[in-house]
Design a protein around this motif. Structure first.
Motif, PDB file in Angstrom:
ATOM      1  N   ARG A  15       2.485   5.599 -15.198  1.00 43.98           N
ATOM      2  CA  ARG A  15       1.804   5.081 -14.631  1.00 43.98           C
ATOM      3  C   ARG A  15       2.322   3.843 -13.590  1.00 43.98           C
ATOM      4  O   ARG A  15       3.338   2.951 -14.740  1.00 43.98           O
ATOM      5  CB  ARG A  15       0.549   4.992 -14.367  1.00 43.98           C
ATOM      6  N   TYR A  16       1.869   3.653 -12.595  1.00 41.55           N
ATOM      7  CA  TYR A  16       2.483   2.710 -11.349  1.00 41.55           C
ATOM      8  C   TYR A  16       2.070   1.660 -12.281  1.00 41.55           C
ATOM      9  O   TYR A  16       2.676   0.487 -12.382  1.00 41.55           O
ATOM     10  CB  TYR A  16       1.997   2.750 -10.746  1.00 41.55           C
ATOM     11  N   GLY A  17       0.367   1.143 -12.615  1.00 39.03           N
ATOM     12  CA  GLY A  17       0.113   0.130 -12.405  1.00 39.03           C
ATOM     13  C   GLY A  17      -0.158  -0.352 -12.233  1.00 39.03           C
ATOM     14  O   GLY A  17      -0.332  -0.479 -10.560  1.00 39.03           O
ATOM     15  N   ASN A  18      -0.935  -1.661 -12.287  1.00 39.86           N
ATOM     16  CA  ASN A  18      -1.122  -2.874 -11.103  1.00 39.86           C
ATOM     17  C   ASN A  18      -0.108  -3.394 -10.538  1.00 39.86           C
ATOM     18  O   ASN A  18       0.873  -4.136 -11.131  1.00 39.86           O
ATOM     19  CB  ASN A  18      -2.339  -3.904 -11.543  1.00 39.86           C
ATOM     20  N   ASP A  19      -0.249  -4.211  -8.776  1.00 36.96           N
ATOM     21  CA  ASP A  19       1.091  -4.909  -8.020  1.00 36.96           C
ATOM     22  C   ASP A  19      -0.200  -5.231  -7.519  1.00 36.96           C
ATOM     23  O   ASP A  19      -1.398  -5.880  -7.579  1.00 36.96           O
ATOM     24  CB  ASP A  19       1.773  -3.181  -7.525  1.00 36.96           C
ATOM     25  N   GLN A  20       0.514  -6.777  -6.701  1.00 32.98           N
ATOM     26  CA  GLN A  20      -0.079  -6.777  -5.491  1.00 32.98           C
ATOM     27  C   GLN A  20      -1.048  -6.328  -4.390  1.00 32.98           C
ATOM     28  O   GLN A  20      -1.581  -6.918  -3.915  1.00 32.98           O
ATOM     29  CB  GLN A  20       1.371  -8.171  -4.639  1.00 32.98           C
ATOM     30  N   TYR A  54      -9.115   3.719  -3.574  1.00 32.98           N
ATOM     31  CA  TYR A  54      -6.976   4.164  -3.232  1.00 32.98           C
ATOM     32  C   TYR A  54      -6.934   2.547  -4.123  1.00 32.98           C
ATOM     33  O   TYR A  54      -5.424   3.208  -4.795  1.00 32.98           O
ATOM     34  CB  TYR A  54      -6.941   4.012  -1.620  1.00 32.98           C
ATOM     35  N   GLY A  55      -6.812   1.663  -4.474  1.00 37.54           N
ATOM     36  CA  GLY A  55      -6.601   0.316  -4.970  1.00 37.54           C
ATOM     37  C   GLY A  55      -6.012   1.056  -6.411  1.00 37.54           C
ATOM     38  O   GLY A  55      -5.465   0.913  -6.993  1.00 37.54           O
ATOM     39  N   ILE A  56      -7.526   2.061  -7.090  1.00 41.35           N
ATOM     40  CA  ILE A  56      -7.275   2.162  -8.667  1.00 41.35           C
ATOM     41  C   ILE A  56      -6.655   3.455  -8.440  1.00 41.35           C
ATOM     42  O   ILE A  56      -5.525   3.403  -9.154  1.00 41.35           O
ATOM     43  CB  ILE A  56      -9.290   3.146  -8.872  1.00 41.35           C
ATOM     44  N   TYR A  57      -6.316   4.180  -7.504  1.00 40.24           N
ATOM     45  CA  TYR A  57      -5.517   5.758  -7.258  1.00 40.24           C
ATOM     46  C   TYR A  57      -4.086   5.119  -7.461  1.00 40.24           C
ATOM     47  O   TYR A  57      -3.199   5.267  -7.707  1.00 40.24           O
ATOM     48  CB  TYR A  57      -5.724   6.356  -6.172  1.00 40.24           C
ATOM     49  N   ARG A  58      -3.873   3.816  -7.107  1.00 44.76           N
ATOM     50  CA  ARG A  58      -2.693   3.488  -7.044  1.00 44.76           C
ATOM     51  C   ARG A  58      -1.450   2.672  -8.104  1.00 44.76           C
ATOM     52  O   ARG A  58      -0.948   2.918  -8.393  1.00 44.76           O
ATOM     53  CB  ARG A  58      -2.160   1.917  -5.940  1.00 44.76           C
ATOM     54  N   SER A  59      -2.933   2.569  -8.850  1.00 43.91           N
ATOM     55  CA  SER A  59      -2.654   1.742 -10.288  1.00 43.91           C
ATOM     56  C   SER A  59      -2.099   2.990 -11.098  1.00 43.91           C
ATOM     57  O   SER A  59      -1.795   2.825 -11.880  1.00 43.91           O
ATOM     58  CB  SER A  59      -4.180   0.430 -10.534  1.00 43.91           C
ATOM     59  N   SER A  61      -1.509   5.797 -10.553  1.00 41.62           N
ATOM     60  CA  SER A  61      -0.492   7.048  -9.769  1.00 41.62           C
ATOM     61  C   SER A  61       0.801   7.619 -10.947  1.00 41.62           C
ATOM     62  O   SER A  61       1.357   6.332 -11.142  1.00 41.62           O
ATOM     63  CB  SER A  61       0.191   6.379  -8.273  1.00 41.62           C
ATOM     64  N   LYS A  62       1.555   8.605 -10.598  1.00 38.66           N
ATOM     65  CA  LYS A  62       2.342   8.790 -11.408  1.00 38.66           C
ATOM     66  C   LYS A  62       3.659   8.030  -9.804  1.00 38.66           C
ATOM     67  O   LYS A  62       5.194   8.622 -10.733  1.00 38.66           O
ATOM     68  CB  LYS A  62       2.631   9.847 -12.268  1.00 38.66           C
ATOM     69  N   SER A  68       5.658   1.601  -4.947  1.00 40.86           N
ATOM     70  CA  SER A  68       6.765   0.544  -5.074  1.00 40.86           C
ATOM     71  C   SER A  68       7.548   0.188  -4.230  1.00 40.86           C
ATOM     72  O   SER A  68       7.611  -1.078  -3.412  1.00 40.86           O
ATOM     73  CB  SER A  68       7.950   0.483  -6.005  1.00 40.86           C
ATOM     74  N   ALA A  69       7.167   0.958  -2.631  1.00 38.34           N
ATOM     75  CA  ALA A  69       8.038   0.913  -1.799  1.00 38.34           C
ATOM     76  C   ALA A  69       6.375   0.370  -0.934  1.00 38.34           C
ATOM     77  O   ALA A  69       7.307  -1.128   0.054  1.00 38.34           O
ATOM     78  CB  ALA A  69       8.691   2.566  -0.985  1.00 38.34           C
ATOM     79  N   GLN A  70       5.473   0.659  -0.660  1.00 38.39           N
ATOM     80  CA  GLN A  70       4.412   0.497  -0.331  1.00 38.39           C
ATOM     81  C   GLN A  70       4.728  -1.136   0.040  1.00 38.39           C
ATOM     82  O   GLN A  70       4.136  -2.028  -0.023  1.00 38.39           O
ATOM     83  CB  GLN A  70       3.348   1.528  -0.243  1.00 38.39           C
TER      84      GLN A  70
END
Length: 134
Positions: A15-20, A54-59, A61-62, A68-70
């Protein structure tokens, strides 16, 4: 407690995890929810819940490449705004000694000393010459 960490590590694998950008969405969600508490407007509540979702969905997401592009697009936008702010701050500090003009040919900013009267300015980028009062 150790078993919980292992289960979470297995769950987050792939999964992607947290980012900025996710942190920005969650911060905005928190701000909207606080505004909802202050004003009582349902719009702030809906916007806060949507941003939090949406923030949780991003975290979780597979689709790592898309997220990463966003995030990279957001970081590039933030960097451009930061550079523009720093340049404006630098121009403000130098406003007493220098004048700033834009080249009519290429829109490059050119710095010239103040108090020299009418001068011929040569653009360092396109070599266009123009006359301005300094």
């Amino acid at each position: 407690m150790n078993g919980f960490r292992e289960r979470m590590a297995r769950f987050m694998y792939g999964r992607y995890g947290n980012d900025q950008l996710s942190k920005v969405y969650l911060g905005l969600a928190l701000a909207f929810l606080v505004l909802n508490l202050i004003t009582g407007k349902m719009l702030f509540y809906v916007a806060g819940i949507a941003l939090m979702g949406y923030g949780i969905y991003r975290s979780f997401s597979k689709n790592i490449a898309k997220m990463s592009a966003q995030n990279q697009k957001y970081l590039n936008w933030r960097y451009q705004k930061l550079v523009k702010y720093k340049n404006e701050k630098k121009h403000w500090a130098q406003r007493k000694e220098y004048r700033f003009y834009k080249c009519p040919g290429c829109r490059q900013k050119v710095r010239v000393p103040r108090g020299r009267g009418k001068i011929r300015i040569t653009c360092p980028k396109c070599r266009n010459e123009f006359v301005k009062k300094s």
